[in-house]
Design a protein around this motif. Structure first.
Motif, mmCIF file in Angstrom:
data_model
loop_
_atom_site.group_PDB
_atom_site.id
_atom_site.type_symbol
_atom_site.label_atom_id
_atom_site.label_comp_id
_atom_site.label_asym_id
_atom_site.label_seq_id
_atom_site.Cartn_x
_atom_site.Cartn_y
_atom_site.Cartn_z
ATOM 1 N N ASN A 1 -10.941 3.515 4.610
ATOM 2 C CA ASN A 1 -11.449 4.821 4.219
ATOM 3 C C ASN A 1 -10.402 5.854 4.616
ATOM 4 O OD1 ASN A 1 -12.803 7.275 3.972
ATOM 5 N ND2 ASN A 1 -14.770 6.368 4.529
ATOM 6 N N GLU A 2 -9.704 6.404 3.627
ATOM 7 C CA GLU A 2 -8.618 7.345 3.908
ATOM 8 C C GLU A 2 -9.135 8.645 4.497
ATOM 9 O OE1 GLU A 2 -5.890 7.905 0.685
ATOM 10 O OE2 GLU A 2 -5.893 5.764 0.214
ATOM 11 N N SER A 3 -10.299 9.105 4.061
ATOM 12 C CA SER A 3 -10.818 10.388 4.556
ATOM 13 C C SER A 3 -11.227 10.293 6.030
ATOM 14 C CB SER A 3 -11.999 10.852 3.711
ATOM 15 O OG SER A 3 -13.077 9.939 3.815
ATOM 16 N N LYS A 4 -11.746 9.147 6.449
ATOM 17 C CA LYS A 4 -12.138 8.982 7.857
ATOM 18 C C LYS A 4 -11.017 8.385 8.696
ATOM 19 C CE LYS A 4 -17.053 8.780 7.047
ATOM 20 N NZ LYS A 4 -18.304 8.093 7.296
ATOM 21 N N GLY A 5 -10.058 7.734 8.057
ATOM 22 C CA GLY A 5 -8.880 7.264 8.766
ATOM 23 C C GLY A 5 -9.017 5.929 9.467
ATOM 24 N N ILE B 1 -1.614 2.403 3.535
ATOM 25 C CA ILE B 1 -2.246 1.194 2.973
ATOM 26 C C ILE B 1 -3.494 1.570 2.196
ATOM 27 C CG2 ILE B 1 -1.371 -0.338 4.776
ATOM 28 C CD1 ILE B 1 -4.176 -0.201 6.066
ATOM 29 N N LYS B 2 -3.955 0.629 1.365
ATOM 30 C CA LYS B 2 -5.230 0.764 0.657
ATOM 31 C C LYS B 2 -5.856 -0.623 0.572
ATOM 32 C CE LYS B 2 -2.819 0.562 -3.688
ATOM 33 N NZ LYS B 2 -2.126 1.309 -4.666
ATOM 34 N N ALA C 1 -5.666 -3.336 15.286
ATOM 35 C CA ALA C 1 -4.368 -3.595 14.663
ATOM 36 C C ALA C 1 -3.460 -2.386 14.871
ATOM 37 C CB ALA C 1 -4.536 -3.895 13.185
ATOM 38 N N ILE C 2 -2.197 -2.674 15.250
ATOM 39 C CA ILE C 2 -1.197 -1.622 15.398
ATOM 40 C C ILE C 2 0.050 -2.056 14.646
ATOM 41 C CG2 ILE C 2 -2.038 -0.715 17.597
ATOM 42 C CD1 ILE C 2 0.168 -2.351 18.985
ATOM 43 N N ALA C 3 0.966 -1.126 14.424
ATOM 44 C CA ALA C 3 2.228 -1.380 13.703
ATOM 45 C C ALA C 3 1.967 -2.069 12.362
ATOM 46 C CB ALA C 3 3.189 -2.188 14.573
ATOM 47 N N VAL C 4 1.044 -1.501 11.589
ATOM 48 C CA VAL C 4 0.642 -2.096 10.312
ATOM 49 C C VAL C 4 1.639 -1.676 9.218
ATOM 50 C CG1 VAL C 4 -1.201 -2.271 8.606
ATOM 51 C CG2 VAL C 4 -1.768 -2.031 11.020
ATOM 52 N N LYS C 5 2.230 -2.689 8.554
ATOM 53 C CA LYS C 5 3.196 -2.455 7.464
ATOM 54 C C LYS C 5 2.738 -3.264 6.261
ATOM 55 C CE LYS C 5 6.934 -3.080 10.617
ATOM 56 N NZ LYS C 5 8.198 -3.735 10.815
#
Length: 151
Positions: free
Chosen positions: A97-101, A125-126, A144-148
């Protein structure tokens, strides 16, 4: 001439009280008669067998097991430390959810759903994107961290 103060209902209540007293006395006498005071210590002891059941027979010393106290785990089991080779993982974004992050990534190795926050992103990401990421333990669980994006 005065009328009697005892009515029928008062007489009935008194009969019921007398019957209850009599029953109580009978039960008391019965308990006294069947009581086995002065039991020996062996008759009063109870034992726990190897399956955790209460028995009257003492346990067999031949069936005694020794248990290492370090093997006993109380509460939450300890998390194994991650090794450097499996620090970077691969997965697919199942929800974001991009709006909530925030969102969730499904790990390819063990199919766990891992929380990801916008602050842990390197690339935008999506949903349904294939990604690589590292796991960090937070008070609420894995994150999760350092997500690519995976290429």
């Amino acid at each position: 001439m005065g009328r009697s103060t005892e009515t029928f209902s008062k007489k009935e209540k008194e009969k019921v009280k007398q019957k209850k007293r009599k029953d109580k006395e009978e039960k008391k006498e019965e308990r006294k008669a069947s009581a086995s005071k002065g039991q020996s210590l062996d008759q009063m002891l109870a034992y726990v067998d190897e399956n955790g059941n209460i028995t009257s027979a003492p346990p067999d010393p031949n069936k005694k097991k020794s248990i290492n106290t370090e093997d006993i785990r109380i509460g939450v089991s300890r998390q194994e430390a991650t090794t450097p080779q499996d620090a970077t993982r691969k997965g697919v974004v199942t929800f974001f959810n991009e709006s909530k992050g925030y969102g969730f990534i499904k790990d390819q190795d063990n199919q766990d759903s891992i929380f990801v926050h916008m602050s842990g992103l390197i690339d935008p990401i999506k949903e349904h994107d294939k990604v690589t990421f590292e796991i960090e333990m937070t008070p609420k669980g894995q994150s999760a961290i350092a997500v690519k994006k995976a290429i």
